[in-house]
Every structure is written in C-alpha cells, then in structure tokens.
Design a protein around this motif. Structure first.
Motif, mmCIF file in Angstrom:
data_model
loop_
_atom_site.group_PDB
_atom_site.id
_atom_site.type_symbol
_atom_site.label_atom_id
_atom_site.label_comp_id
_atom_site.label_asym_id
_atom_site.label_seq_id
_atom_site.Cartn_x
_atom_site.Cartn_y
_atom_site.Cartn_z
ATOM 1 N N GLN A 154 -18.418 44.774 -9.985
ATOM 2 C CA GLN A 154 -19.759 44.823 -10.564
ATOM 3 C C GLN A 154 -20.539 43.551 -10.242
ATOM 4 O O GLN A 154 -21.737 43.606 -9.917
ATOM 5 N N ASN A 155 -19.864 42.421 -10.314
ATOM 6 C CA ASN A 155 -20.534 41.160 -9.945
ATOM 7 C C ASN A 155 -20.963 41.180 -8.483
ATOM 8 O O ASN A 155 -22.034 40.691 -8.126
ATOM 9 N N TYR A 156 -20.109 41.748 -7.655
ATOM 10 C CA TYR A 156 -20.432 41.865 -6.232
ATOM 11 C C TYR A 156 -21.658 42.769 -6.038
ATOM 12 O O TYR A 156 -22.564 42.457 -5.248
ATOM 13 N N MET A 192 -32.916 51.119 -5.449
ATOM 14 C CA MET A 192 -32.175 52.332 -5.112
ATOM 15 C C MET A 192 -31.277 52.813 -6.241
ATOM 16 O O MET A 192 -30.688 53.889 -6.159
ATOM 17 N N GLY A 193 -31.110 52.010 -7.278
ATOM 18 C CA GLY A 193 -30.223 52.393 -8.382
ATOM 19 C C GLY A 193 -28.785 52.490 -7.935
ATOM 20 O O GLY A 193 -28.066 53.439 -8.276
ATOM 21 N N LEU A 194 -28.322 51.502 -7.160
ATOM 22 C CA LEU A 194 -26.992 51.541 -6.551
ATOM 23 C C LEU A 194 -25.884 51.359 -7.588
ATOM 24 O O LEU A 194 -25.953 50.482 -8.452
ATOM 25 N N THR A 195 -24.825 52.173 -7.472
ATOM 26 C CA THR A 195 -23.644 52.065 -8.362
ATOM 27 C C THR A 195 -22.367 52.176 -7.524
ATOM 28 O O THR A 195 -22.385 52.570 -6.360
ATOM 29 N N TRP A 196 -21.229 51.826 -8.160
ATOM 30 C CA TRP A 196 -19.911 51.900 -7.514
ATOM 31 C C TRP A 196 -19.434 53.344 -7.584
ATOM 32 O O TRP A 196 -19.275 53.928 -8.652
ATOM 33 N N ALA A 201 -10.696 43.629 -12.093
ATOM 34 C CA ALA A 201 -11.099 44.076 -10.761
ATOM 35 C C ALA A 201 -12.432 44.824 -10.822
ATOM 36 O O ALA A 201 -13.313 44.646 -9.964
ATOM 37 N N ALA A 202 -12.599 45.653 -11.839
ATOM 38 C CA ALA A 202 -13.859 46.392 -12.003
ATOM 39 C C ALA A 202 -15.027 45.433 -12.226
ATOM 40 O O ALA A 202 -16.124 45.612 -11.681
#
Length: 546
Positions: free
Chosen positions: A61-63, A88-92, A56-57
C-alpha cells in the motif's frame, strides 16, 4: 494368480525409491513454521522477506501511495494531456499473494516444503504485482479533459469577394470515445503497467465538418439589410463601431444554430481592439471600453428582422438612442443584455458587416424562399413621453461661478414596433413586434460651490438644493470670487469715505479757530506771544496737535 505375481516387483521398486528419497533428506532438515514470509521473497520490487502478511500488505500500500504521483500521458490524435495516476483510482489487484508467500515452505508434505525452501536458497521468489483501475474515475477524468483532447471540427465557411461567394472548406475534428478509452486504460493498468510514467493512445472518433460545397452554394440571396450613421461619433466610438462590425463580418450560421452578438464581439478591452467611449450606465453616460457597440447590435438587429430570422433574445436600451426609431434598438450590456437569433431557414446564412463613410452596414444572405412580391415593413409608434427636467449637482471641486453641462437630457419613452407584411402591395398582416420602455434622464448641470468663505459655500449649497435655476444663477453672481472682491472693495471705499467725512466734521468743531474772549488789553497778548517759555496755555497745546 500369475498376474498378481507379475506386479509385485514393480510396487516394491516404487516403495524402495520413495524410501530412498526420504533417506536422502538430511536428518536435520526443518521447515519454518512461523507466520512470516521467508527471505528472498519479493512482491514486484518490494522485498517482503521476514514480514507478516499484514506487514507485506502495508508495504504494498505504501508503494501504491508513492505511485500516485506518476504521470500518464493520454493522446488523441495531435492532442495530449498529462494526468496523474491518482486520478485513475488505482488499487492492488492480487492481495492473495501475501497469504501465499507466508505459506511458502509450510504447506504440503515434507518433500514439497523442503523443495520450496531449497529453491529459495538458490534464487529469489518474485510475485508480480497486479493493479486495477477504477472505471468510473477513469471516465470522469476523460470527461474533464475532453476539451483538451478533442479537436473541434471546423465547419466550412464563406468569403464574399467582389459580390460573389467563395466556399472555404472545413476540416475534420476528433472526439474522445469515453467508453472505449476507459476500457483501454483499464486493460493497460491491469496487464502492462510497470509502475513508471506511461503514454496511452485513447480511442477517438472522427467528427466530420458541416458545410459541403452544395450546401454552402445555396447562399446567394439578400434576405435583409440595414444601415445607420455614426457620423457624429467621437474617434473612440467610431473605432469601436468599426471593430465590432469586423468581428461579425463573415459569420456563417447553419440551420438551427443560434448566434450571439455578445460572444462574437467580446471581450470589451484594449487587447481586443476597443477604445474608451460613452455608454449608458445607471441612467448616466460614462466612458467604457467598447462604447458604441450597441449601434453594431442595433444595426444587425434591423437587418435580421427583415430577413425574418427568429429573434430569441433582445433588450432595448435603458435610455433612448438617436440612430434608430424608438423600439428598433438592441442593447448589449455585460452578459445580461444580448442579441441572439436562430437561423430558422433550411440553408446556411452569411452575415456581412462593414463601414463606409461613417455609415455602418449589415446584410444577411441566404436562400430566399419567400414570394418575390412579399414586403416586410417595420414602423415605430411612440405611446408616451416623459419630460426629463434638469438636475443641478453641487461640486466642491469647482469655484463658485462655475456652471457646466455634464450630460444632455434624454426624454423618456414608451414605444412599440409594428411588423407589417404586404404581398403584391396589399397589406396581409399587422402585428406588434416588440414593446420598449426608456427611462427619462435629466440634463445634468454641475455647479461650483468651492470658496474660502464659509458663508458663500453655505449660500451656494442652499441654492443648488433648491434646484431653481434663477436662485442658483443669482447666488453664483453674488458669491463668486470676483463679486466678493468687488463687494469687499466697495465696502472698504465706503468705510474710508465715512471716516474722512467724520474727520472733517471734527475739524469744523475745534475751539482754536474762534476769536479770544479775554478782556485784557491787547498788549498782554503780545507779551504772552513773546514769552517763549510759556507752555502752559491750553490754546497753544491745541494748536500744536493740529
């Protein structure tokens, strides 16, 4: 004792209800004890049912990787710029939901677990995805795009009309507030972003222009002026002088600001109004776009030093120029030779530049604070000179006999400029203002060496190598085509004359012209002459050849 008896029926009632609830759960009710997420579970739009926590993680990440190319439009006033989410350096931001999803129907008592699984039969379980943007990367992105997002304030200006000044109001600008804008963008991605293209209004500060009516109203006095003639210039050079002056005319320099002539008049190309004209390059004169622009910078230099502004950068020419005295010039060459000065007064200055009757004028206006009887004089002093000489250059592209001047000579100089200050006609100071060195440049003469005759070519090259004018002229006179043709014709005539003389000498020595020395009677001679068949006599053979 009575109180205890009173609560016994209530406890019994609760116990009965609990037992009843357990009895109502189907006997075959089971919970999934595997390490996968139950079906009908979503992370945002991602179906993660049947996945392990790690799977799921990875799906999230692929998304996120797919979202990196999404576009975000940043707006500041009337300006905008499109940037990608990747900047923007976007993370979950909430990865803990993966562990929680795996535990659905596997934690709590039997009733809780059963209820969780029963709920999934009736509706999907959707966890909202949360995002976090990197503040450092956002700030860097804003800095990189500041020039596009900002609107520079336009300072108030001046226009000189009919000898008077008119104030031109300025306009406000906008400057992005990087710190506040970073917070806005961070909050947007953490609370509002849905994974689609977006538009964000960033924080911006209003920038007020300089140049109030009062401040610009101080500009009214002539601080310094100068003019030079370009009457002997070619049409292209004259056009460049006029074009350069027009680009500086009307410039306003505020107190403490620096002015660069190169920045004001460049680039030097046809699109910017310049034409080909002569300029100095490596000790020679060549045709370049903008040739003559140095007269513009030189004339302005002399106006500026009389206004006593602060000269921060000035270079003399590599060779002497004729429109000002030695050490009174200011050259422009690429980005490595510029004329720069700073407004060291307390009021704005206005630069007027124009041409009239092939004369270039520059005037510097501002607020005069110097005594009215103060006089500033600049005097040029030549310290030494160097004779340039003559340089002869061989040219295989021109025939022997071609001699033409390619470049006039420039005498070498070392010079200095004196600044003299007088107050009330009395000299107060005298100091060396600058020093200059100018290279000597020889008069260049092109000498033709082309010929079909290798001997002539060699002779001409040897003469040019000697750099002796007499030898070159003599060789050219001897080996030019006309001289060679004349020499060849003369030689042919002499050869023909010699051949003719030789033939005449041979005729005079022929034996057929002598008297017969035979002792036979004359009659035999007559008989011999009458014998037409006689062809063996030697004398007859000789007469026939003649």
């Amino acid at each position: 004792m009575k109180k205890w008896r009173k609560y016994v029926p209530l406890a019994g009632l609760f116990l009965i209800l609990a037992v009843a609830a357990i009895i109502m759960i189907p006997a075959n009710a089971k919970t999934d004890e595997t390490s996968t997420i139950p079906q009908r579970v979503y992370f945002g739009d991602i179906a993660v049912g049947g996945m392990t926590q790690e799977e799921a993680a990875a799906a999230v990440q692929n998304y996120l990787n797919e979202l990196q190319n999404k576009t975000v439009t940043l707006k500041a006033g009337n300006n905008s710029v499109d940037v990608s989410v990747s900047q923007m350096g976007l993370t979950w931001a909430n990865p803990e939901i993966a562990e929680e999803a795996v535990g659905l129907g596997k934690s709590g008592n039997l009733i809780v677990r059963y209820k969780a699984m029963k709920d999934l039969e009736n509706q999907d379980k959707v966890y909202e995805l949360a995002y976090k943007a990197d503040s450092q990367k956002i700030s860097q992105m804003l800095e990189e795009n500041a020039q596009t997002l900002n609107t520079e304030a336009k300072d108030g200006g001046l226009a000189r009309e009919n000898g008077s000044f008119r104030v031109i109001p300025g306009s406000q600008g906008v400057s992005v507030n990087v710190e506040e804008s970073t917070k806005i963008i961070e909050e947007y991605f953490s609370k509002e972003w849905k994974g689609e293209a977006a538009s964000i209004e960033v924080a911006a500060d209003v920038v007020e222009p300089r140049g109030s009516e009062e401040e610009l109203g101080k500009v009214k006095d002539l601080l310094g002026g100068f003019h030079t003639s370009y009457g002997t210039s070619s049409a292209g050079r004259a056009k460049n002088v006029q074009n350069g002056a027009s680009k500086i005319n009307g410039s306003v320099v505020y107190p403490g600001d620096s002015f660069s002539v190169y920045e004001a008049v460049s680039p030097f190309d046809a699109e910017n109004g310049y034409e080909l004209a002569g300029s100095y390059e490596n000790g020679t004169t060549v045709e370049t776009y903008g040739g003559g622009i140095c007269q513009v910078s030189t004339t302005l230099y002399n106006a500026v030093i009389r206004a006593e502004l602060d000269i921060t950068e000035r270079f003399n020419h590599s060779m002497i120029v004729g429109y000002v005295d030695p050490s009174a010039d200011a050259a422009i060459a690429g980005t490595y030779k510029d004329l720069k000065f700073t407004n060291n007064t307390d009021a704005p200055i206005y630069i007027e530049g124009y041409t009239q009757d092939m004369v270039l004028y520059f005037n510097v206006f501002g607020q005069e604070t110097r005594p009215s009887d103060r006089e500033v004089i600049f005097e040029s002093e030549t310290l030494s000179t160097t004779d340039p000489g003559v340089q002869y250059q061989a040219s295989g592209g021109h025939p022997i006999g071609y001699i033409s001047q390619k470049q006039s000579s420039h005498v070498g100089y070392t010079a200095q400029l004196w600044k003299i200050v007088k107050v009330g006609g009395v000299e107060q100071s005298r100091e060396v203002f600058n020093k200059s060195t100018y290279k000597a440049s020889p008069r260049i003469v092109v000498v033709g060496t082309a010929s079909a005759n290798p001997e002539a070519v060699a002779a001409m090259n040897a003469a040019v190598a000697s750099q002796n004018q007499g030898a070159i002229e003599a060789a050219a006179a001897q080996w030019n085509d006309a001289a060679q043709q004349a020499a060849a014709q003369q030689a042919a005539e002499q050869a023909a004359q010699q051949q003719q003389q030789q033939q005449q000498q041979e005729l005079q020595q022929q034996p057929g012209d002598e008297e017969p020395k035979d002792d036979k009677p004359q009659k035999e001679d007559d008989d011999d002459k009458g014998d037409k068949g006689n062809k063996g006599d030697k004398n007859d053979d000789d007469d026939s050849e003649e």
